[in-house]
Motif scaffolding. Structure first.
Motif, PDB file in Angstrom:
ATOM      1  N   HIS A   1       0.874  -1.173   0.000  1.00 20.21           N
ATOM      2  CA  HIS A   1       0.000   0.000   0.000  1.00 20.21           C
ATOM      3  C   HIS A   1       0.910   1.221   0.000  1.00 20.21           C
ATOM      4  CE1 HIS A   1      -3.639  -2.298   0.700  1.00 20.21           C
ATOM      5  NE2 HIS A   1      -3.144  -2.831   1.804  1.00 20.21           N
TER       6      HIS A   1
ATOM      7  N   LEU B   1      -1.251   4.847   3.558  1.00 19.93           N
ATOM      8  CA  LEU B   1      -2.049   4.184   4.583  1.00 19.93           C
ATOM      9  C   LEU B   1      -3.464   4.746   4.663  1.00 19.93           C
ATOM     10  CD1 LEU B   1       0.556   3.948   7.499  1.00 19.93           C
ATOM     11  CD2 LEU B   1       0.002   2.223   5.784  1.00 19.93           C
TER      12      LEU B   1
ATOM     13  N   PHE C   1      -6.569   1.963   5.816  1.00 17.75           N
ATOM     14  CA  PHE C   1      -6.678   1.556   7.214  1.00 17.75           C
ATOM     15  C   PHE C   1      -7.271   2.697   8.040  1.00 17.75           C
ATOM     16  CE2 PHE C   1      -2.906  -0.516   5.411  1.00 17.75           C
ATOM     17  CZ  PHE C   1      -3.204  -1.854   5.636  1.00 17.75           C
TER      18      PHE C   1
ATOM     19  N   VAL D   1      -4.746   5.828  11.385  1.00 15.78           N
ATOM     20  CA  VAL D   1      -3.352   5.837  10.914  1.00 15.78           C
ATOM     21  C   VAL D   1      -2.747   7.242  10.976  1.00 15.78           C
ATOM     22  CG1 VAL D   1      -3.520   3.792   9.467  1.00 15.78           C
ATOM     23  CG2 VAL D   1      -4.148   6.027   8.504  1.00 15.78           C
TER      24      VAL D   1
ATOM     25  N   SER E   1       6.824   3.949  15.316  1.00 16.65           N
ATOM     26  CA  SER E   1       6.119   4.102  14.033  1.00 16.65           C
ATOM     27  C   SER E   1       6.865   5.110  13.182  1.00 16.65           C
ATOM     28  CB  SER E   1       4.682   4.563  14.268  1.00 16.65           C
ATOM     29  OG  SER E   1       3.971   4.669  13.047  1.00 16.65           O
TER      30      SER E   1
ATOM     31  N   ALA F   1       2.743   0.286   3.751  1.00 18.86           N
ATOM     32  CA  ALA F   1       2.522  -0.976   4.459  1.00 18.86           C
ATOM     33  C   ALA F   1       2.404  -2.119   3.464  1.00 18.86           C
ATOM     34  CB  ALA F   1       1.261  -0.897   5.310  1.00 18.86           C
TER      35      ALA F   1
ATOM     36  N   GLN G   1       0.405  -7.797  13.603  1.00 21.86           N
ATOM     37  CA  GLN G   1      -0.411  -6.744  13.017  1.00 21.86           C
ATOM     38  C   GLN G   1      -0.879  -5.782  14.100  1.00 21.86           C
ATOM     39  OE1 GLN G   1      -3.087  -9.683  10.781  1.00 21.86           O
ATOM     40  NE2 GLN G   1      -3.229  -7.869   9.475  1.00 21.86           N
TER      41      GLN G   1
ATOM     42  N   VAL H   1      -2.788  -3.085   9.897  1.00 18.48           N
ATOM     43  CA  VAL H   1      -1.466  -2.795   9.331  1.00 18.48           C
ATOM     44  C   VAL H   1      -0.501  -3.914   9.725  1.00 18.48           C
ATOM     45  CG1 VAL H   1       0.515  -1.234   9.345  1.00 18.48           C
ATOM     46  CG2 VAL H   1      -1.800  -0.305   9.299  1.00 18.48           C
TER      47      VAL H   1
ATOM     48  N   GLN I   1       2.796  -5.734  10.674  1.00 17.65           N
ATOM     49  CA  GLN I   1       3.989  -5.322  11.397  1.00 17.65           C
ATOM     50  C   GLN I   1       5.101  -6.367  11.415  1.00 17.65           C
ATOM     51  OE1 GLN I   1       5.059  -2.499  12.869  1.00 17.65           O
ATOM     52  NE2 GLN I   1       3.297  -1.330  12.145  1.00 17.65           N
TER      53      GLN I   1
ATOM     54  N   GLN J   1       8.045  -4.207  10.429  1.00 16.66           N
ATOM     55  CA  GLN J   1       7.764  -2.870   9.920  1.00 16.66           C
ATOM     56  C   GLN J   1       8.294  -1.790  10.853  1.00 16.66           C
ATOM     57  OE1 GLN J   1       6.081  -1.966   6.745  1.00 16.66           O
ATOM     58  NE2 GLN J   1       7.360  -0.312   7.505  1.00 16.66           N
TER      59      GLN J   1
END
Length: 236
Positions: free
Chosen positions: A115, A118, A122, A125, A162, A167, A180, A185, A187, A201
Motif C-alpha cells: 500500500h 495508509l 486503514f 493511521v 512508528s 505498508a 499486526q 497494518v 507489522q 515494519q
C-alpha cells in the motif's frame, strides 16, 4: 576467519547514517561484526553470515505492478541490490532480518505488493511524522502464537515505534503475517520454512534499550553462528 559472524547491513550509498549506526551497534552488542552493503561496492560477492535489510526510501512501485508517485524519491540501484539479497538469502537459508523498507522489499521480492499510502486503506493511521513523534510515539501490535517474532519478543502484545508511511498489502509467496496492529497494518512477516527469515515494519534498532528488542539481533547473530558452525563440520 573471525569467530564473530559477519552481518551484512544494507543502506543507501549516501545518507541514513543514524539508522545504520544504530543497527551496527545492535549487531555488535549481539556478538556480530557489521559489514556495510551499498551499491557502490561489489555487493554480490560480499562474504556474509547473516543479512539485515535496512530502512529508507520507498520501493519503486513498478516492482509490484503499481504506478510510481510523481516527484517521489526512489533508489533503483538499492532496489536491485536488496531484491537480489532478499531472494538469495531465502534460497540459501541465510539468516535475514528486514526492517521497515526492508520488510517491504522482502515482501515484494516474494511476489507481494504494498500500500503506497495508509490513509483510505486503514483506520486510525494518524501516526506522527515529526522527529519527536518518531522517537517517542508507541503503538500496540499483536503477535501470532507459535511465530518467530512471538518467540523472540516473548509477549502476545508489544508496543513499537512508528516510522513508516507505507505498508504490506498482498503477502508474498510462502510468507506469513505474524504481527499486526488492531487496524490491520502488517507489522511482521516470516517464512516459517527458513531458519531465520523475518521482516518487521517497526525499527528495533531504535529500541535496544529494551531487552526484547535486543533479542531480535541476538537471535539473528545466533542463527548465523549456528549456520556457520554447522557448515564447517566435516561431512561423513
Amino acid at each position: 576467519m573471525t569467530d564473530r559472524p559477519i552481518v551484512g547491513i544494507t543502506k543507501p550509498e549516501h545518507g541514513d547514517n543514524l539508522a545504520y549506526a544504530a543497527i551496527a551497534l545492535a549487531v555488535r552488542l549481539a556478538g556480530g561484526t557489521p559489514e556495510t552493503l551499498t551499491t557502490g561496492m561489489s555487493w554480490r560477492e560480499a562474504p556474509i553470515d547473516a543479512l539485515v535489510i535496512g530502512g529508507g526510501s520507498d520501493v519503486f512501485p513498478p516492482h509490484y505492478d503499481q504506478e510510481a508517485i510523481e516527484d517521489a524519491h526512489y533508489d533503483r540501484g538499492r532496489d536491485e541490490m536488496e531484491m537480489y539479497w532478499a531472494r538469495t538469502a531465502r534460497n540459501t537459508d541465510l539468516p535475514t532480518l528486514a526492517i521497515c523498507r526492508g520488510a517491504q522489499v522482502m515482501n515484494v521480492a516474494g511476489g507481494g505488493t504494498l500500500h503506497q499510502e495508509l490513509e483510505g486503506v486503514f483506520e486510525d493511521v494518524d501516526y506522527p511524522s515529526t522527529l519527536p513523534g518518531h522517537i517517542l510515539y508507541r503503538k500496540e501490535i499483536d503477535t501470532t502464537d507459535g511465530s518467530l517474532i512471538r518467540d523472540i519478543l516473548g509477549k502476545a502484545t508489544v508496543r513499537v515505534n512508528s516510522i513508516h508511511k507505507q505498508a504490506i498489502a498482498k503477502i508474498g509467496k510462502n510468507l506469513v503475517i505474524t504481527a499486526q496492529e488492531a487496524n490491520g497494518v502488517v507489522q511482521a512477516i516470516e517464512d516459517p520454512s527458513k531458519t531465520f527469515y523475518l521482516g518487521v515494519q517497526f525499527h528495533p534498532e531504535f529500541m535496544t534499550y529494551r531487552a526484547k528488542f535486543r533479542r531480535i539481533f541476538a537471535r539473528l547473530v545466533e542463527a548465523a553462528y549456528e549456520a556457520r558452525t554447522t557448515s564447517a563440520q566435516p561431512q561423513s
